[in-house]
Design a protein around this motif. Sequence first.
Motif, PDB file in Angstrom:
ATOM      1  N   MET A 130       0.837  -1.200   0.000  1.00 11.57           N
ATOM      2  CA  MET A 130       0.000   0.000   0.000  1.00 11.57           C
ATOM      3  C   MET A 130       0.876   1.256   0.000  1.00 11.57           C
ATOM      4  SD  MET A 130      -3.337   0.709   2.339  1.00 11.57           S
ATOM      5  CE  MET A 130      -2.789   1.571   3.798  1.00 11.57           C
ATOM      6  N   LEU A 131       1.971   1.205   0.786  1.00  8.27           N
ATOM      7  CA  LEU A 131       2.839   2.381   0.844  1.00  8.27           C
ATOM      8  C   LEU A 131       3.489   2.671  -0.503  1.00  8.27           C
ATOM      9  CD1 LEU A 131       4.491   1.905   4.340  1.00  8.27           C
ATOM     10  CD2 LEU A 131       2.869   3.684   3.634  1.00  8.27           C
ATOM     11  N   GLN A 132       3.830   1.612  -1.230  1.00  5.50           N
ATOM     12  CA  GLN A 132       4.430   1.815  -2.551  1.00  5.50           C
ATOM     13  C   GLN A 132       3.458   2.526  -3.492  1.00  5.50           C
ATOM     14  OE1 GLN A 132       5.862  -2.299  -3.393  1.00  5.50           O
ATOM     15  NE2 GLN A 132       7.462  -1.224  -4.563  1.00  5.50           N
ATOM     16  N   LEU A 133       2.197   2.086  -3.451  1.00  4.88           N
ATOM     17  CA  LEU A 133       1.197   2.729  -4.318  1.00  4.88           C
ATOM     18  C   LEU A 133       0.984   4.179  -3.892  1.00  4.88           C
ATOM     19  CD1 LEU A 133      -1.558  -0.017  -4.827  1.00  4.88           C
ATOM     20  CD2 LEU A 133       0.633   0.286  -5.982  1.00  4.88           C
ATOM     21  N   MET A 134       0.970   4.405  -2.581  1.00 12.66           N
ATOM     22  CA  MET A 134       0.775   5.774  -2.098  1.00 12.66           C
ATOM     23  C   MET A 134       1.925   6.686  -2.525  1.00 12.66           C
ATOM     24  SD  MET A 134      -0.777   5.011   1.685  1.00 12.66           S
ATOM     25  CE  MET A 134      -0.883   6.754   2.130  1.00 12.66           C
ATOM     26  N   ALA A 135       3.147   6.159  -2.442  1.00 15.80           N
ATOM     27  CA  ALA A 135       4.306   6.958  -2.858  1.00 15.80           C
ATOM     28  C   ALA A 135       4.242   7.234  -4.363  1.00 15.80           C
ATOM     29  CB  ALA A 135       5.600   6.230  -2.494  1.00 15.80           C
ATOM     30  N   PHE A 136       3.841   6.222  -5.121  1.00 11.55           N
ATOM     31  CA  PHE A 136       3.687   6.413  -6.565  1.00 11.55           C
ATOM     32  C   PHE A 136       2.662   7.519  -6.850  1.00 11.55           C
ATOM     33  CE2 PHE A 136       1.612   5.857 -10.588  1.00 11.55           C
ATOM     34  CZ  PHE A 136       2.630   5.539 -11.464  1.00 11.55           C
ATOM     35  N   ASN A 137       1.515   7.421  -6.199  1.00 11.97           N
ATOM     36  CA  ASN A 137       0.451   8.399  -6.453  1.00 11.97           C
ATOM     37  C   ASN A 137       0.864   9.811  -6.031  1.00 11.97           C
ATOM     38  OD1 ASN A 137      -1.389   6.676  -7.649  1.00 11.97           O
ATOM     39  ND2 ASN A 137      -2.374   6.121  -5.716  1.00 11.97           N
ATOM     40  N   ALA A 138       1.635   9.904  -4.960  1.00 15.25           N
ATOM     41  CA  ALA A 138       2.103  11.224  -4.525  1.00 15.25           C
ATOM     42  C   ALA A 138       3.008  11.842  -5.591  1.00 15.25           C
ATOM     43  CB  ALA A 138       2.848  11.110  -3.193  1.00 15.25           C
ATOM     44  N   ALA A 139       3.891  11.012  -6.164  1.00 15.13           N
ATOM     45  CA  ALA A 139       4.772  11.512  -7.223  1.00 15.13           C
ATOM     46  C   ALA A 139       3.964  11.876  -8.470  1.00 15.13           C
ATOM     47  CB  ALA A 139       5.834  10.466  -7.554  1.00 15.13           C
ATOM     48  N   TYR A 140       3.003  11.043  -8.813  1.00 20.35           N
ATOM     49  CA  TYR A 140       2.137  11.277  -9.984  1.00 20.35           C
ATOM     50  C   TYR A 140       1.424  12.627  -9.864  1.00 20.35           C
ATOM     51  CZ  TYR A 140      -1.770  10.323 -13.262  1.00 20.35           C
ATOM     52  OH  TYR A 140      -2.702  10.382 -14.275  1.00 20.35           O
ATOM     53  N   ALA A 141       0.820  12.854  -8.708  1.00 22.49           N
ATOM     54  CA  ALA A 141       0.068  14.098  -8.515  1.00 22.49           C
ATOM     55  C   ALA A 141       1.000  15.312  -8.557  1.00 22.49           C
ATOM     56  CB  ALA A 141      -0.679  14.062  -7.182  1.00 22.49           C
ATOM     57  N   GLN A 142       2.172  15.142  -7.976  1.00 25.74           N
ATOM     58  CA  GLN A 142       3.094  16.277  -7.946  1.00 25.74           C
ATOM     59  C   GLN A 142       3.563  16.667  -9.345  1.00 25.74           C
ATOM     60  OE1 GLN A 142       5.875  16.664  -4.715  1.00 25.74           O
ATOM     61  NE2 GLN A 142       7.533  17.044  -6.172  1.00 25.74           N
ATOM     62  N   ILE A 143       3.763  15.662 -10.198  1.00 28.01           N
ATOM     63  CA  ILE A 143       4.187  15.932 -11.581  1.00 28.01           C
ATOM     64  C   ILE A 143       3.156  16.823 -12.290  1.00 28.01           C
ATOM     65  CG2 ILE A 143       4.322  14.796 -13.842  1.00 28.01           C
ATOM     66  CD1 ILE A 143       5.927  12.551 -12.436  1.00 28.01           C
ATOM     67  N   ILE A 144       1.893  16.507 -12.104  1.00 28.15           N
ATOM     68  CA  ILE A 144       0.860  17.305 -12.775  1.00 28.15           C
ATOM     69  C   ILE A 144       0.722  18.670 -12.109  1.00 28.15           C
ATOM     70  CG2 ILE A 144      -1.595  17.432 -13.380  1.00 28.15           C
ATOM     71  CD1 ILE A 144      -1.591  14.328 -13.358  1.00 28.15           C
ATOM     72  N   ASP A 145       0.668  18.680 -10.789  1.00 29.87           N
ATOM     73  CA  ASP A 145       0.337  19.921 -10.092  1.00 29.87           C
ATOM     74  C   ASP A 145       1.488  20.929 -10.107  1.00 29.87           C
ATOM     75  OD1 ASP A 145      -2.004  18.596  -9.635  1.00 29.87           O
ATOM     76  OD2 ASP A 145      -1.714  18.311  -7.489  1.00 29.87           O
ATOM     77  N   PRO A 185      -5.208   4.114  -1.378  1.00 30.14           N
ATOM     78  CA  PRO A 185      -5.653   3.117  -2.360  1.00 30.14           C
ATOM     79  C   PRO A 185      -6.383   1.967  -1.683  1.00 30.14           C
ATOM     80  CG  PRO A 185      -3.298   3.608  -2.614  1.00 30.14           C
ATOM     81  CD  PRO A 185      -3.746   4.232  -1.330  1.00 30.14           C
ATOM     82  N   HIS A 186      -7.489   1.583  -2.258  1.00 25.10           N
ATOM     83  CA  HIS A 186      -8.186   0.372  -1.825  1.00 25.10           C
ATOM     84  C   HIS A 186      -7.717  -0.742  -2.747  1.00 25.10           C
ATOM     85  CE1 HIS A 186     -11.258  -2.157  -0.179  1.00 25.10           C
ATOM     86  NE2 HIS A 186     -11.734  -2.410  -1.379  1.00 25.10           N
ATOM     87  N   ILE A 187      -6.934  -1.665  -2.202  1.00 24.67           N
ATOM     88  CA  ILE A 187      -6.272  -2.672  -3.034  1.00 24.67           C
ATOM     89  C   ILE A 187      -7.207  -3.861  -3.245  1.00 24.67           C
ATOM     90  CG2 ILE A 187      -4.302  -4.258  -3.169  1.00 24.67           C
ATOM     91  CD1 ILE A 187      -2.724  -2.104  -1.594  1.00 24.67           C
ATOM     92  N   GLU A 188      -7.456  -4.143  -4.516  1.00 26.18           N
ATOM     93  CA  GLU A 188      -8.375  -5.239  -4.847  1.00 26.18           C
ATOM     94  C   GLU A 188      -7.638  -6.559  -5.011  1.00 26.18           C
ATOM     95  OE1 GLU A 188      -9.959  -3.063  -8.000  1.00 26.18           O
ATOM     96  OE2 GLU A 188     -11.262  -1.907  -6.668  1.00 26.18           O
ATOM     97  N   SER A 189      -6.446  -6.497  -5.551  1.00 25.69           N
ATOM     98  CA  SER A 189      -5.611  -7.691  -5.647  1.00 25.69           C
ATOM     99  C   SER A 189      -4.177  -7.229  -5.825  1.00 25.69           C
ATOM    100  CB  SER A 189      -6.038  -8.567  -6.831  1.00 25.69           C
ATOM    101  OG  SER A 189      -5.774  -7.899  -8.042  1.00 25.69           O
TER     102      SER A 189
END
Lengths: 151, 151, 151
Positions: free
Chosen positions: B1-16, B83-87
């Motif tokens: 979960m932490l890996q996905l959260m770190a990814f999403n934080a970087a993703y959002a920062q790139i756009i913003d 993230p709500h992890i489905e699998s």
Amino acid sequence: MLQLMAFNAAYAQIIDSDELERWPACFTEHCHYRITHVENEQEGLPAGVVWADSRAMLEDRIAALREANIYERQRYRHLLGTPHIESADAHSASACTPFMVARIMGTGETMLFATGHYNDRFVMEAGRLLLAERVAVCDSTVTDTLMALPL
Amino acid sequence: MLQLMAFNAAYAQIIDSDELERWPACFTEHCHYRITHVENEQEGLPAGVVWADSRAMLEDRIAALREANIYERQRYRHLLGTPHIESADAHSASACTPFMVARIMGTGETMLFATGHYNDRFVMEAGRLLLAERVAVCDSTVTDTLMALPL
Amino acid sequence: MLQLMAFNAAYAQIIDSDELERWPACFTEHCHYRITHVENEQEGLPAGVVWADSRAMLEDRIAALREANIYERQRYRHLLGTPHIESADAHSASACTPFMVARIMGTGETMLFATGHYNDRFVMEAGRLLLAERVAVCDSTVTDTLMALPL
């Protein structure tokens, strides 16, 4: 990352639950705190809407807010994103964390008040995580005169 | 979960932070990216407001945005939930992540622009987490014509 | 902290994706759920906008919502912050978690509907994390009559 997230959760709660006297203790004694906006920051202008370089200045600011009583008519609600960690070792970390802050007036009116990101430098002091530097960079340039509570 | 959260934080920062040229590198070469809304998605309609099935198409989109200069007058601020992890296994993960996006116009006006959730499929490629698929499902059906920056 | 975050992500998704029948299963059989606002809470007034002290009452509430069909014309989007954990052991945890909830009407209109924090008590039952108590304390006092979906 979890330590920074827990710190930020406590930081936001202190402001949003009106425990402002506890806010300066989030910072090191010789700290840097500033509220600015993205245009100022990109042009490297040092000045900001709010500026302090010691914990004592933060304490003064809270005392002034309490005296002015401005804060009584409004509340903030911070929602903070996951910190994007730029560098970290055992003693310190640099991170960038997005925020959205809603303002709730005494009348109940709620608005999205400020968005932006924190540019942070954290240090460990005597086993506690503290902010050596927090620069709150707002996305909008027009909320300046409304700034009363800390971001 | 932490890996996905770190990814999403970087993703959002790139756009913003307007580093849009780095955005396509969040995706695999043969990826699927789509912005749609919840009614379309529930009816299984494949079309979306924005649609791409390769990293090259995402690069084209950014180039077009830069040329049109539309993006200069506005900024986004993403706030992403947990993230709500489905699998998940060692090589891939499927997750659903809520978002709120504020839009900040050049005039400083800030509005809650889009809410919704990402339906994501992540894969590990050469030790890096990448998006094989991101479908941004907006809750509202009426922001379509305003979409300029990626969600 | 991660367990609470994962729980909250699932909780929010259940409401926001209109799977309301699954919402009562987030709670223990003898639970306490309440929506109130900060002034009521500070004065220690027990009543709230919405009040239940068993999972069965939560199930009744959802059944009533479905019958009234009010919910069909609106969606919620929850964004939840990091839980601030006040106490925790192997079997239970108390935490305070900020929320922002947007409401999306059938017309597509999106507004920041409610902000506040959850005061939560979690327990482990048969290896599953459940809410023994969730009090949703809204920052504003004026959204009462609009409350349809759970927070």
